[in-house]
Design a protein around this motif. Structure first.
Motif, mmCIF file in Angstrom:
data_model
loop_
_atom_site.group_PDB
_atom_site.id
_atom_site.type_symbol
_atom_site.label_atom_id
_atom_site.label_comp_id
_atom_site.label_asym_id
_atom_site.label_seq_id
_atom_site.Cartn_x
_atom_site.Cartn_y
_atom_site.Cartn_z
ATOM 1 N N GLY A 83 -20.354 -43.802 6.941
ATOM 2 C CA GLY A 83 -20.298 -42.808 8.004
ATOM 3 C C GLY A 83 -19.623 -43.341 9.260
ATOM 4 N N GLU A 84 -19.998 -44.546 9.667
ATOM 5 C CA GLU A 84 -19.410 -45.145 10.871
ATOM 6 C C GLU A 84 -17.918 -45.406 10.689
ATOM 7 N N THR A 85 -17.545 -45.912 9.512
ATOM 8 C CA THR A 85 -16.138 -46.224 9.255
ATOM 9 C C THR A 85 -15.307 -44.954 9.161
ATOM 10 N N SER A 86 -15.891 -43.920 8.565
ATOM 11 C CA SER A 86 -15.199 -42.639 8.484
ATOM 12 C C SER A 86 -14.925 -42.079 9.875
ATOM 13 N N GLU A 87 -15.914 -42.175 10.742
ATOM 14 C CA GLU A 87 -15.753 -41.672 12.112
ATOM 15 C C GLU A 87 -14.724 -42.488 12.879
ATOM 16 N N ARG A 88 -14.714 -43.790 12.641
ATOM 17 C CA ARG A 88 -13.812 -44.681 13.385
ATOM 18 C C ARG A 88 -12.369 -44.592 12.926
ATOM 19 N N THR A 89 -12.162 -44.475 11.601
ATOM 20 C CA THR A 89 -10.804 -44.563 11.047
ATOM 21 C C THR A 89 -10.270 -43.256 10.475
ATOM 22 N N GLY A 90 -11.168 -42.279 10.230
ATOM 23 C CA GLY A 90 -10.746 -41.054 9.570
ATOM 24 C C GLY A 90 -10.757 -41.147 8.056
ATOM 25 N N ALA A 91 -11.211 -42.284 7.521
ATOM 26 C CA ALA A 91 -11.243 -42.464 6.065
ATOM 27 C C ALA A 91 -12.300 -41.557 5.439
ATOM 28 N N GLU A 92 -12.016 -41.094 4.229
ATOM 29 C CA GLU A 92 -12.986 -40.351 3.428
ATOM 30 C C GLU A 92 -13.440 -41.257 2.287
ATOM 31 N N PHE A 93 -14.675 -41.070 1.819
ATOM 32 C CA PHE A 93 -15.208 -41.932 0.774
ATOM 33 C C PHE A 93 -16.072 -41.148 -0.212
ATOM 34 N N ASP A 130 -23.193 -58.184 3.579
ATOM 35 C CA ASP A 130 -23.588 -57.399 4.746
ATOM 36 C C ASP A 130 -24.984 -56.821 4.569
ATOM 37 N N SER A 131 -25.277 -56.298 3.368
ATOM 38 C CA SER A 131 -26.600 -55.752 3.091
ATOM 39 C C SER A 131 -26.718 -55.402 1.626
ATOM 40 N N ASN A 132 -27.933 -55.494 1.092
ATOM 41 C CA ASN A 132 -28.245 -55.077 -0.266
ATOM 42 C C ASN A 132 -28.815 -53.660 -0.329
ATOM 43 N N TYR A 133 -28.986 -53.012 0.827
ATOM 44 C CA TYR A 133 -29.645 -51.712 0.860
ATOM 45 C C TYR A 133 -28.620 -50.576 0.814
ATOM 46 N N PRO A 134 -28.768 -49.633 -0.132
ATOM 47 C CA PRO A 134 -27.824 -48.507 -0.206
ATOM 48 C C PRO A 134 -27.720 -47.723 1.096
ATOM 49 N N GLU A 135 -28.845 -47.576 1.821
ATOM 50 C CA GLU A 135 -28.808 -46.827 3.077
ATOM 51 C C GLU A 135 -27.852 -47.465 4.084
ATOM 52 N N ASP A 136 -27.768 -48.793 4.052
ATOM 53 C CA ASP A 136 -26.858 -49.483 4.963
ATOM 54 C C ASP A 136 -25.408 -49.248 4.556
ATOM 55 N N LEU A 137 -25.158 -49.175 3.254
ATOM 56 C CA LEU A 137 -23.813 -48.819 2.785
ATOM 57 C C LEU A 137 -23.444 -47.430 3.277
ATOM 58 N N TRP A 138 -24.349 -46.456 3.110
ATOM 59 C CA TRP A 138 -24.040 -45.086 3.537
ATOM 60 C C TRP A 138 -23.796 -45.018 5.038
ATOM 61 N N ASN A 139 -24.599 -45.750 5.814
ATOM 62 C CA ASN A 139 -24.398 -45.770 7.262
ATOM 63 C C ASN A 139 -23.021 -46.338 7.602
ATOM 64 N N TRP A 140 -22.639 -47.404 6.890
ATOM 65 C CA TRP A 140 -21.324 -48.010 7.140
ATOM 66 C C TRP A 140 -20.211 -47.020 6.788
#
Length: 575
Positions: A189-199, A177-187
């Motif tokens: 955040g988006e996944t947490s908002e969508r599913t309620g998951a904490e990371f 999906d991406s090699n950039y840490p910022e893209d991981l952090w964005n994902w």
């Protein structure tokens, strides 16, 4: 291959399992309290699929089919030769610049890996939930995001306190999906908002990151901003300080005045035809903590105000961090004979590390109210965690302004510590006029390991000139030793018999504690402090293997002994 997630959890709980390398029965000496199984998100579960069923070769040319055949034979332990390793290494990153590689998301290069990964994820999260026993054993759902552009190790271990009902709603973010840490952090955040998951995402093996893990710029060469720093700290409150592939506290070239800096130094990049290892500040935890002070002074936010843990990085399913009971990184490393062969970095490449290059390290320790997903995860978020290189050394570390010296010997040291200050991972602010911070520390040995040599406090600070400095203070030590003319504590000695691999706990102490006040405190200067606890020398796994093979330990090119240690998370002072 006999190891799967169920095997990994059973081993961690203390049950006997079959070693995936030599196929014998093995058992951890001291069971773990919690475990995160973090397979690489790209081709998640694929190695076991290859071992069990082979590499899917549909659509492959004859050359790639041959590579796949050798690679799977090597993974199955059928061959232990350079050709098999070279075939496996051929799937590793090719030489190019870090920036070019970062812009090219990494796929597995094997047809059908995404389908295998989806199936493996659902199976893994179900098994993880089945092993969760609140109050007794905690299993966490997790994975590894394995960005490694041009051999710059940017890996993160990601885990969640949520169960399979939540984790089943997403597929782990990977380097495809991406090699950039910022893209991981964005994902996240988006996944947490969508599913309620904490990371929580944990920077992993920073010592071979080519300076990029804790750099003052990101992989896109952009300077860190206050927003970037805040986002990073939201998702990465903790970093790994020690593991199989070496220690990431510091390096002797970065901390020349630290006599214990050259510890389990690992000098091999994960890359074909890798260049010579060059340590830089962005690779190491202590340098990152110092850099964080400088960055905060410039932009008002600290991107590296993290706590620390240890972890294993085992690729066998066995989380083994015990020197006499160490089963290596890969199945081939599980026997002394398997450790003798060096891995090659590519066909015709230079000789790389072997099984003795690995460190039997480490462990993550947390101060949590109970052994549950919620309580342990909360400890990670507030940074009340620490790492050891394997032994179960208990470390308490508090900072405050008015601890009584008698607190060091008190039975309720922890209560005193919390009441009078902040624990590891906390912030001290607003020094009372004319007062220096005091640190309350206690370290207790692992009953099954060596006595303690000393407790040190490592301080880093930002001077009035804007330059960072560091100093290591010996705070309390065993055996009534005295300091020399340079203020150094005498060496504790060494009881290891290299002809037998045995040692005596006739030196050192079972417990060391103190209240220490910073003698060089300047209330105007930002600073951090962390505790480092050293054991007396004990046998390293290279000695045990040398004895088993009937060779001189010098033939392993690694020491016969090791001074195991523990690192607390820091306490930060802010004017």
């Amino acid at each position: 291959m006999t190891a799967d997630p169920d095997t990994a959890y059973r081993y961690a709980k203390g049950l006997p399992v079959v070693n995936p390398g030599h196929q014998g029965r093995v058992q951890i000496d001291t069971p773990l309290d919690f475990l995160v199984i973090a397979d690489h998100a790209v081709m998640l579960g694929g190695v076991r699929h290859i071992v069990d069923k082979g590499i899917p070769t549909e659509g492959m040319g004859l050359v790639d089919q041959a590579r796949a055949w050798y690679a799977q034979r090597w993974l199955r332990g059928v061959v232990a030769d350079d050709e098999g390793m070279a075939a496996f290494a051929s799937f590793l990153p090719q030489p190019m610049s870090v920036e070019e590689a970062a812009a090219a998301p990494l796929g597995a290069g094997i047809p059908g890996w995404r389908a295998m990964a989806r199936t493996s994820w659902q199976e893994t999260i179900a098994v993880t939930d089945s092993h969760y026993e609140p109050g007794k054993f905690t299993s966490f759902i997790g994975w590894e995001w394995s960005s490694i552009p041009a051999g710059a190790n940017m890996h993160r271990v990601v885990f969640t306190p949520n169960g399979a009902d939540v984790a089943g709603q997403f597929q782990p973010f990977s380097t495809s999906d991406s090699n950039y840490p910022e893209d991981l952090w964005n994902w996240l955040g988006e996944t947490s908002e969508r599913t309620g998951a904490e990371f929580v995402a944990i920077p992993h093996n920073s010592n071979i990151s080519k300076g990029y893990m804790f750099s003052e710029t990101n992989l896109r060469s952009e300077p860190i901003t206050a927003e970037m720093a805040a986002t990073r700290m939201e998702w990465e409150p903790v970093a790994e300080i020690t593991q199989f592939k070496g220690d990431s506290e510091t390096h002797p070239s970065l901390s020349p005045d630290d006599e214990f800096a050259d510890f389990e130094t690992y000098t091999h990049y994960i890359q074909q035809n890798a260049p010579e290892y060059t340590p830089v500040a962005g690779d190491y935890v202590r340098s990152a903590l110092l850099s964080g002070l400088e960055i905060e002074n410039k932009i008002g936010a600290n991107p590296f105000a993290f706590g620390v843990i240890g972890s294993t990085d085992s690729h066998t399913g066995l989380a083994s961090a015990e020197e006499p009971n160490f089963w290596g990184k890969f199945p081939r490393d599980t026997t002394p004979f398997g450790k003798t062969a060096g891995w090659r970095t590519g066909s015709g490449g230079s000789l790389g590390p072997n099984g003795w290059s690995m460190s039997a390290s480490g462990l993550a320790a947390v101060w949590a109210e109970e052994n549950t997903r919620e309580s342990i995860f909360a400890a990670f978020k507030r940074r009340e965690v620490y790492g050891t290189t394997g032994p179960r050394i208990a470390v308490r570390f508090f900072g405050g302004w008015d601890y009584d010296v008698a607190a060091a010997e008190a039975g309720d040291l922890a209560d005193i510590g919390y009441a009078g200050g902040v624990p590891m991972g906390g912030d001290l602010t607003g020094a009372p006029t004319g007062q220096a911070p005091q640190f309350l520390v206690r370290a207790t040995k692992d009953p099954k390991s060596g006595n303690l040599d000393r407790v040190q406090i490592v301080k880093g600070w930002l001077g009035a000139d804007g330059e960072t400095q560091e100093r290591v203070y010996d705070v309390v030590w065993s055996d009534g030793r005295v300091t020399d003319a340079n203020g150094k504590v005498q060496a504790v000695g060494n009881t290891v018999d290299i002809t037998t691999g045995r040692y005596e706990n006739t030196i050192g102490a079972a417990e060391l504690s103190a209240v220490w006040e910073d003698p060089d405190f300047d209330a105007s200067q930002n600073a951090f402090y962390y505790a480092r606890v050293l054991e007396i020398p004990t046998p390293r796994h290279s000695l045990f293997d040398a004895l088993a093979l009937g060779i001189d330990v010098e033939e392993t090119n690694h020491p016969a002994t090791i001074q195991e240690r523990a690192y607390s998370s820091a306490i930060w002072y802010k004017p």
